[in-house]
Each structure stands twice: as C-alpha cells, then as structure tokens.
Design a protein around this motif. Structure first.
Motif, PDB file in Angstrom:
ATOM      1  N   SER A  13       1.199  -1.228   0.383  1.00  0.00           N
ATOM      2  CA  SER A  13      -0.341   0.181  -0.635  1.00  0.00           C
ATOM      3  C   SER A  13       0.754   0.911  -0.313  1.00  0.00           C
ATOM      4  CB  SER A  13      -0.894  -0.410   1.546  1.00  0.00           C
ATOM      5  OG  SER A  13      -0.600   0.005   2.144  1.00  0.00           O
ATOM      6  N   TYR A  14      -0.076   2.177   0.056  1.00  0.00           N
ATOM      7  CA  TYR A  14       0.993   4.323  -0.628  1.00  0.00           C
ATOM      8  C   TYR A  14       1.540   3.854   0.843  1.00  0.00           C
ATOM      9  CZ  TYR A  14       1.762   8.479  -1.235  1.00  0.00           C
ATOM     10  OH  TYR A  14       2.420  10.519  -0.991  1.00  0.00           O
ATOM     11  N   ALA A  15       1.126   3.706   1.982  1.00  0.00           N
ATOM     12  CA  ALA A  15       1.436   3.635   3.673  1.00  0.00           C
ATOM     13  C   ALA A  15       2.352   3.270   3.913  1.00  0.00           C
ATOM     14  CB  ALA A  15      -0.695   3.904   4.037  1.00  0.00           C
ATOM     15  N   GLU A  16       2.561   2.084   3.200  1.00  0.00           N
ATOM     16  CA  GLU A  16       3.270   1.513   4.016  1.00  0.00           C
ATOM     17  C   GLU A  16       4.785   1.726   2.876  1.00  0.00           C
ATOM     18  OE1 GLU A  16       2.262  -3.551   4.231  1.00  0.00           O
ATOM     19  OE2 GLU A  16       1.470  -2.304   2.560  1.00  0.00           O
ATOM     20  N   ILE A  17       4.240   2.168   1.724  1.00  0.00           N
ATOM     21  CA  ILE A  17       6.064   3.023   0.981  1.00  0.00           C
ATOM     22  C   ILE A  17       5.775   4.283   1.427  1.00  0.00           C
ATOM     23  CG2 ILE A  17       6.481   4.079  -1.251  1.00  0.00           C
ATOM     24  CD1 ILE A  17       4.891   1.008  -2.426  1.00  0.00           C
ATOM     25  N   LYS A  18       4.989   4.770   1.528  1.00  0.00           N
ATOM     26  CA  LYS A  18       5.073   6.000   2.727  1.00  0.00           C
ATOM     27  C   LYS A  18       5.809   6.379   3.894  1.00  0.00           C
ATOM     28  CE  LYS A  18       2.992  10.522   3.432  1.00  0.00           C
ATOM     29  NZ  LYS A  18       4.207  11.515   2.877  1.00  0.00           N
ATOM     30  N   SER A  19       5.543   5.409   4.676  1.00  0.00           N
ATOM     31  CA  SER A  19       6.755   5.202   6.105  1.00  0.00           C
ATOM     32  C   SER A  19       8.081   5.098   6.158  1.00  0.00           C
ATOM     33  CB  SER A  19       6.149   3.468   6.839  1.00  0.00           C
ATOM     34  OG  SER A  19       5.857   2.745   6.146  1.00  0.00           O
ATOM     35  N   ILE A  20       8.604   4.867   4.333  1.00  0.00           N
ATOM     36  CA  ILE A  20      10.312   4.923   4.447  1.00  0.00           C
ATOM     37  C   ILE A  20      10.200   6.148   3.642  1.00  0.00           C
ATOM     38  CG2 ILE A  20      11.691   3.000   2.941  1.00  0.00           C
ATOM     39  CD1 ILE A  20       9.827   0.843   3.276  1.00  0.00           C
ATOM     40  N   THR A  21       9.871   6.193   2.807  1.00  0.00           N
ATOM     41  CA  THR A  21      10.157   7.791   1.580  1.00  0.00           C
ATOM     42  C   THR A  21       9.857   9.180   2.055  1.00  0.00           C
ATOM     43  OG1 THR A  21       8.066   7.207   0.260  1.00  0.00           O
ATOM     44  CG2 THR A  21       9.844   5.853  -0.160  1.00  0.00           C
ATOM     45  N   GLY A  22       9.250   9.006   3.217  1.00  0.00           N
ATOM     46  CA  GLY A  22       8.480  10.407   3.802  1.00  0.00           C
ATOM     47  C   GLY A  22       8.059  11.441   2.843  1.00  0.00           C
ATOM     48  N   ASN A  23       8.312  12.180   2.571  1.00  0.00           N
ATOM     49  CA  ASN A  23       8.356  13.099   1.626  1.00  0.00           C
ATOM     50  C   ASN A  23       8.382  13.147   0.311  1.00  0.00           C
ATOM     51  OD1 ASN A  23       7.351  14.793   4.596  1.00  0.00           O
ATOM     52  ND2 ASN A  23       9.173  16.393   4.646  1.00  0.00           N
ATOM     53  N   ALA A  24       8.656  12.412  -0.208  1.00  0.00           N
ATOM     54  CA  ALA A  24       8.956  12.095  -1.089  1.00  0.00           C
ATOM     55  C   ALA A  24       7.632  12.066  -2.218  1.00  0.00           C
ATOM     56  CB  ALA A  24       9.950  10.936  -1.546  1.00  0.00           C
ATOM     57  N   PHE A  25       7.637  12.303  -3.261  1.00  0.00           N
ATOM     58  CA  PHE A  25       6.468  12.497  -4.073  1.00  0.00           C
ATOM     59  C   PHE A  25       6.239  10.882  -5.092  1.00  0.00           C
ATOM     60  CE2 PHE A  25       3.603  14.640  -7.392  1.00  0.00           C
ATOM     61  CZ  PHE A  25       2.734  15.179  -6.565  1.00  0.00           C
ATOM     62  N   PRO A  26       4.978  10.919  -4.916  1.00  0.00           N
ATOM     63  CA  PRO A  26       5.145   9.512  -4.912  1.00  0.00           C
ATOM     64  C   PRO A  26       5.533   9.396  -7.235  1.00  0.00           C
ATOM     65  CG  PRO A  26       2.918  10.623  -4.596  1.00  0.00           C
ATOM     66  CD  PRO A  26       3.107  10.970  -4.733  1.00  0.00           C
ATOM     67  N   THR A  27       5.496  10.470  -6.903  1.00  0.00           N
ATOM     68  CA  THR A  27       5.874  10.684  -8.634  1.00  0.00           C
ATOM     69  C   THR A  27       7.359   9.370  -8.908  1.00  0.00           C
ATOM     70  OG1 THR A  27       5.797  12.599  -9.183  1.00  0.00           O
ATOM     71  CG2 THR A  27       4.174  11.380 -10.023  1.00  0.00           C
ATOM     72  N   THR A  74       9.970  19.392  -2.354  1.00  0.00           N
ATOM     73  CA  THR A  74       9.789  20.485  -3.247  1.00  0.00           C
ATOM     74  C   THR A  74       8.848  21.420  -3.426  1.00  0.00           C
ATOM     75  OG1 THR A  74       9.829  19.129  -4.954  1.00  0.00           O
ATOM     76  CG2 THR A  74      12.268  19.312  -3.560  1.00  0.00           C
ATOM     77  N   GLY A  75       7.660  20.578  -3.334  1.00  0.00           N
ATOM     78  CA  GLY A  75       6.680  22.159  -3.672  1.00  0.00           C
ATOM     79  C   GLY A  75       6.293  21.592  -4.708  1.00  0.00           C
ATOM     80  N   MET A  76       7.245  20.992  -5.554  1.00  0.00           N
ATOM     81  CA  MET A  76       6.354  20.540  -7.426  1.00  0.00           C
ATOM     82  C   MET A  76       6.121  19.071  -6.912  1.00  0.00           C
ATOM     83  SD  MET A  76      10.817  21.596  -8.216  1.00  0.00           S
ATOM     84  CE  MET A  76       9.815  21.262  -9.996  1.00  0.00           C
ATOM     85  N   ARG A  77       5.601  18.606  -8.385  1.00  0.00           N
ATOM     86  CA  ARG A  77       4.438  17.740  -8.585  1.00  0.00           C
ATOM     87  C   ARG A  77       5.688  16.449  -8.796  1.00  0.00           C
ATOM     88  NH1 ARG A  77       0.812  18.088 -13.512  1.00  0.00           N
ATOM     89  NH2 ARG A  77       0.256  16.506 -12.717  1.00  0.00           N
ATOM     90  N   ARG A  78       6.828  16.712  -8.101  1.00  0.00           N
ATOM     91  CA  ARG A  78       7.927  15.291  -9.209  1.00  0.00           C
ATOM     92  C   ARG A  78       9.298  15.868  -8.051  1.00  0.00           C
ATOM     93  NH1 ARG A  78       8.224  11.254 -12.678  1.00  0.00           N
ATOM     94  NH2 ARG A  78      10.309  10.313 -12.806  1.00  0.00           N
ATOM     95  N   SER A  79       9.586  14.843  -7.402  1.00  0.00           N
ATOM     96  CA  SER A  79      10.825  15.175  -6.431  1.00  0.00           C
ATOM     97  C   SER A  79      11.726  14.637  -7.388  1.00  0.00           C
ATOM     98  CB  SER A  79      10.811  14.020  -5.168  1.00  0.00           C
ATOM     99  OG  SER A  79       9.757  14.537  -4.485  1.00  0.00           O
TER     100      SER A  79
END
Length: 430
Positions: A13-27, A74-79
């Motif tokens: 899930s995105y929640a699992e990945i976000k727990s590792i990637t933090g503020n990194a934008f999904p794209t 970064t405040g942008m659509r892509r990190s």
C-alpha cells in the motif's frame, strides 16, 4: 499502442511505502525508464547505506536503481530522482551536509563498506569513531583501526591547502571547488557536471607544460572549436554532408593531422629534405620557391631604394646596389626581375640530450630578403643543412654554391608568386 508491464499490481500500500520514503513525491518512486505507473514493492525500497536522508528504489521490471530524498518537500509535482553518486553528493552538500552520516563518513575517510557494517562501526556523541573490526592488511585498514579524532587543518601553512582539503573532507569536492573558484570566484560551487570538471582539470594540466605562445594558441583552438560546434549544431540537410569532424580521441588527431596519405601535416607544402654526404640537405631553389609561393612580403632591391642616402633596410645599402648591378648584367630589363639577397649562418651546437656520448651537431641556415618587421621571424629563414659537427661539410657547401650560381647566371629565374598569382623572374645573391 502502449505496452504495459506484465508485472502484477504491487501488493504494498501507499501508506507502507510512505512510511519509508517520507516526503518523497509518489511520481519520483515510479521507474524513470519503464512505462508502468505502478509504485514499487516495499521490499524494493530501502534506506541508503551512506546518506541518511536518501532512499534507494529498485525497479522489479528492469532493475533500474535510483535514489530520492525522503526529507525534502520540493513543493513540486515531482521530486528529484538521483541516478548516480554525483547527484547524491551535490544534494547532500547543499541540503544535508550538517549533521549527516556522510559528513562523519567523509571527514574520517571511511569507506562505504565500513558504514554499511554497523556492528563494526560505532559513532559516539563526541564525534569520535572507534573501529572494532579485524585489522586489515591495507594501509587504510590499519589507519581505520585506530581512534580517529575530529579532523583539523591547522598543520597546513597555506590557506589554499586548507580550503582544498576541507572540500575533499566534506564529500570529495576538491576538484569541483577548484573549478568553481576559477570560473565563478566562489568557494561553494559543487553542482558542476563531472565532464566539465574533468575538462578544466585536463586544460590546467596541459597549460602547465606550455609556453605563453602555446597557451595563446590553445585559447584560439578552444574558441574555434566552440564556434564550430555551435555552427554545426545549426546545419541541416545537405549542409551536414560536408560537416568536418571535431577530433575527440588520440586516433582522430593521428588520422586527421599526423599520419596517413590524407592527413593534414604530411600534405603541407614544404621543401624536400634529401641526404648529401651524411647531412640532411634542403635545396636553395626549393626554399625560394616555398617563400615566393606563400606570397610573403619581401625586402626587394629596387633602383629607387638603392639611391637613397639614408638606408633603413639592407635593400637600400650600397651592397644592395652592387647586387642590382650584377642582376643587370644577366637580365636586359632589371625592372622585370625581383632582385633578392640572402644571409647565411652556420655553427655547431650541442644536442638537447642528457646522454654524454651524443656528438655535437652543425647547422647551416639562410634568411632570404626579410623585411625589417620580419627580421626575427622564422618565415624567411630556412635550414639548409644539418649534420655532425666533426664531419666534413665540403660537399654540402659545394651543392649550396652550385645552386646559388644558377641564380647568378640566370638559369633558375622563374618561380610562382602566391601574392600576384603569376610566375616572376628572380635574381638572388649572397
């Protein structure tokens, strides 16, 4: 028609990945090379072994590896996706160098393997590193197995040494620091492409071995190269068929300029070198033909200049007038003849070699009607012969005298002149 990946949808899930990637934008977590828009599996996302702020992502389809920052929003659509260590180093230097693992790592000159093995490396609160691994056979291993204190640079006497090694300690930015300092007059430029850094280092190394004149010539070559590259980038269609090649390898330089029947240097116009009694010899007639063929300015002996009371050149002296009078005995109308003079010089010299058994050399040169502004130039001076100083030069002198006599008796009189694009009559005397 788009070809979609055959990989089944990620069970993570995105929640699992976000727990590792933090503020990194999904794209930025999607593979930059694959068409698939699926997020990676959790097992394909790991914390970076060297930079605490970075996450390493591996594509399960094509095995592409890239890195993203889990702290910077970064405040942008892509990190930003970092595809190599240069991008990681630059981002770390600009955003995370204070208090980062890499700072401690670089300050102590620890390799990545030491950081990865957490059981063998302990970072204390006092910023002192104690290595507990088995001693290595290498000198670096033996150094690392000591108590290493926080680095200082007070033992360097010059500030430029301090600045360079500080940058090296921060992240091997020494070369980038030097290039940034020389180009922008600032000390904190690290976002310079590696190919640009290497180019400037190569130029610096080359110029250190050059004379002032050679450095000026190199600057001209670099400017011309840049101009040609820009011009060629705008060529289209048929114009590109005759686009010359900019040499980028030693093989290009050799084939274009040095070796081969079509190379530039072997096809340059020049007097032919022959052998006369163990001497390298160049024909006087070939020297005159080469000089006139290039259309160089000449100090020509003329009736008007010879009558001048105040001589400002050799062609206006009484000696020059005697040469003009001699030409008049051979040619009925001396005004149709280019009357020239030459000066000869010969001497022995030691060869440029440190070996003591090298014999001394002898050289003979001539300078043909050089104008006042070219007296110290090589354009009008030719080496006639070169050989060993201890050998007899009689045959060389006889050959030279014979050729000079042909000018004085009118046999060698017609030569092509590049300045007027026609043949001219020549009289020459020493």
């Amino acid at each position: 028609m788009k070809i979609m990946s055959s990989r089944p949808p990620s069970a993570s899930s995105y929640a699992e990945i976000k727990s590792i990637t933090g503020n990194a934008f999904p794209t930025s977590l999607r593979c930059p090379k694959c068409i698939s828009a699926a997020l990676p599996n959790v097992q394909d996302v790991k914390g970076h072994t060297e930079f605490f702020w970075a996450v390493t992502v591996c594509c399960a389809d094509c095995s592409t590896v890239w890195h993203v920052c889990k702290l910077c929003d970064t405040g942008m659509r892509r990190s930003t996706q970092f595809m190599d260590k240069n991008g990681l180093y630059n981002h770390n230097y600009k955003k995370h160098r204070e208090g980062s693992i890499v700072e401690v790592n670089k300050k102590r000159k620890l390799n990545v393997a030491s950081i990865e093995s957490s059981d063998n490396c302990i970072v204390s609160d006092t910023d002192v590193i104690v290595m507990t691994s088995t001693p290595s056979n290498s000198i670096h291993g033996r150094i690392l197995n000591k108590y290493l204190s926080k680095p200082s640079f007070g033992h360097f006497q010059k500030s430029y040494n301090v600045e360079y090694f500080k940058q090296q300690q921060l992240g091997d930015f020494g070369a980038s620091y030097l290039v940034g300092l020389s180009n922008f007059n600032v000390k904190d430029v690290v976002d310079i492409k590696p190919v640009e850094i290497q180019m400037h280092l190569n130029i610096a190394a080359l110029t250190a071995t050059m004379t002032r004149g050679q450095r000026e010539q190199l600057a001209t070559i670099l400017k011309d190269t840049a101009d040609v590259a820009v011009q060629q980038s705008h060529l289209r269609g048929a114009d590109r068929a005759w686009m010359t090649k900019i040499p980028t390898t030693p093989g290009d330089i050799r084939s274009l300029y040095i070796e081969g029947k079509c190379a530039l240097l072997p096809n340059l116009p020049r007097p032919e070198v022959t052998v006369v009694d163990d001497h390298a010899y160049v024909s006087l007639k070939d020297c005159v033909a080469d000089l006139l063929g290039h259309g160089f300015e000449l100090d020509i002996i003329e009736p008007i200049s010879c009558n001048s009371h105040n001589a400002s050149s050799i062609s206006q002296t009484k000696f020059a007038k005697s040469i003009l009078d001699n030409a008049g005995t051979i040619h009925s109308d001396v005004s149709t003849v280019i009357c020239l003079y030459l000066t000869e010089w010969s001497d022995g010299f030691e060869p440029a070699s440190s070996k003591s058994n090298r014999q001394s050399c002898w050289v003979k040169t001539v300078t043909i009607s050089a104008p006042a502004n070219r007296l110290h130039s090589l354009s009008h001076t030719y080496p006639i012969a070169i050989g060993y100083d201890g050998h007899s030069h009689e045959q060389v002198e006889e050959r030279f005298a014979s050729e000079l006599m042909e000018f004085r008796n009118g046999k060698s009189v017609s030569f092509y002149h590049g300045g007027v694009k026609k043949n001219v009559l020549v009289y020459l005397e020493i």
